[in-house]
Enzyme design. Sequence first.
Site, short mmCIF file in Angstrom:
data_model
loop_
_atom_site.label_atom_id
_atom_site.label_comp_id
_atom_site.label_asym_id
_atom_site.label_seq_id
_atom_site.Cartn_x
_atom_site.Cartn_y
_atom_site.Cartn_z
N ASP A 203 -97.84 86.13 -60.52
CA ASP A 203 -97.73 87.51 -59.64
C ASP A 203 -98.78 87.42 -58.17
O ASP A 203 -99.97 88.08 -59.10
CB ASP A 203 -97.31 88.89 -60.39
N LYS B 125 -106.19 75.85 -47.36
CA LYS B 125 -105.94 77.22 -48.11
C LYS B 125 -106.07 77.22 -49.69
O LYS B 125 -106.51 77.97 -50.82
CB LYS B 125 -103.95 77.57 -47.30
P1 IMP Z 1 -93.45 87.51 -56.42
O1 IMP Z 1 -93.12 86.06 -56.58
O2 IMP Z 1 -93.14 88.43 -56.75
O3 IMP Z 1 -95.41 86.90 -56.91
O4 IMP Z 1 -93.97 87.32 -54.96
C1 IMP Z 1 -95.28 87.17 -54.45
C2 IMP Z 1 -94.95 87.58 -52.46
O5 IMP Z 1 -95.77 87.93 -52.02
C3 IMP Z 1 -93.84 86.76 -52.05
O6 IMP Z 1 -93.21 86.67 -51.46
C4 IMP Z 1 -95.39 86.79 -50.21
O7 IMP Z 1 -94.17 88.08 -49.72
C5 IMP Z 1 -96.74 87.24 -51.20
N1 IMP Z 1 -97.41 86.42 -51.15
C6 IMP Z 1 -97.77 85.67 -52.28
N2 IMP Z 1 -98.73 85.05 -52.23
C7 IMP Z 1 -98.59 85.11 -50.73
C8 IMP Z 1 -99.46 83.39 -49.70
O8 IMP Z 1 -99.93 82.84 -50.66
N3 IMP Z 1 -98.72 84.23 -48.97
C9 IMP Z 1 -98.14 84.69 -48.04
N4 IMP Z 1 -97.66 85.13 -48.92
C10 IMP Z 1 -97.99 85.74 -50.22
#
Ligand code: IMP
Length: 210
Positions: A69, A184
């Site tokens: 997450d 990255k």
């Molecule tokens: P998750 O899928 O609930 O973990 O949502 C993570 C969200 O955070 C993603 O959809 C992005 O909007 C943002 N995010 C997380 N990691 C990154 C990254 O490495 N680059 C850009 N946005 C990120």
Amino acid sequence: MKRIVIASNNPGKLREFREMLAPLGIEIVPQAALGVPEADEPHATFVENALAKARHASRISGMPAFADDSGICVAALSGEPGVHSARFANDVPAGASREREDQDRRNNAKLIALLKGQADRRAHYYCVIVLARRADDPEPLIVEGRWHGEVIDAPRGTSGFGYDPYFYLPEFRRTAAELSSEEKNAVSHRGQALAALIARLREARVMGNE
Ligand code: IMP
């Protein structure tokens, strides 16, 4: 443990995890390929959401599960969007990458509008990874990473995903979207968390309790 189900369908994240885990001979299988529906992420903390996703994927697939997450935490917004990063602007149905790109664009537009006139641009990406050997694993591996930067007003670069074109790294003089995926992965929140996970897996192997 060579095949692990991953509790994510985000193509950007899947690509990064795949690149980072391939050298270890670990294949990650997206949960959608196994018919696992997306879990709810109702919690206020990243770690609770990751744990919920990993348990859900492991319970349904019967395989070890890996969930992360992550999000962007902006100092001037008291840490928001944080756990709400994926759907910060509004809700759209999960689906094709075109829709995801639209969601990213709306998220970024909202973030930049909220920071208009704000001098404090500090932000960090946060990532927690949970690896559960089974749904009721009493000792899931939990690792985290943080990546500090600044939010800028105009996008730069086309690689990465999500907030990357607006996430500026002073030490690189570039945004995250202007870094190659190797650059990255070597320093990002996800890369840091994954490096910690790999170290923990190696340690567990040495201890014979993998
Ligand atoms: P998750 O899928 O609930 O973990 O949502 C993570 C969200 O955070 C993603 O959809 C992005 O909007 C943002 N995010 C997380 N990691 C990154 C990254 O490495 N680059 C850009 N946005 C990120």
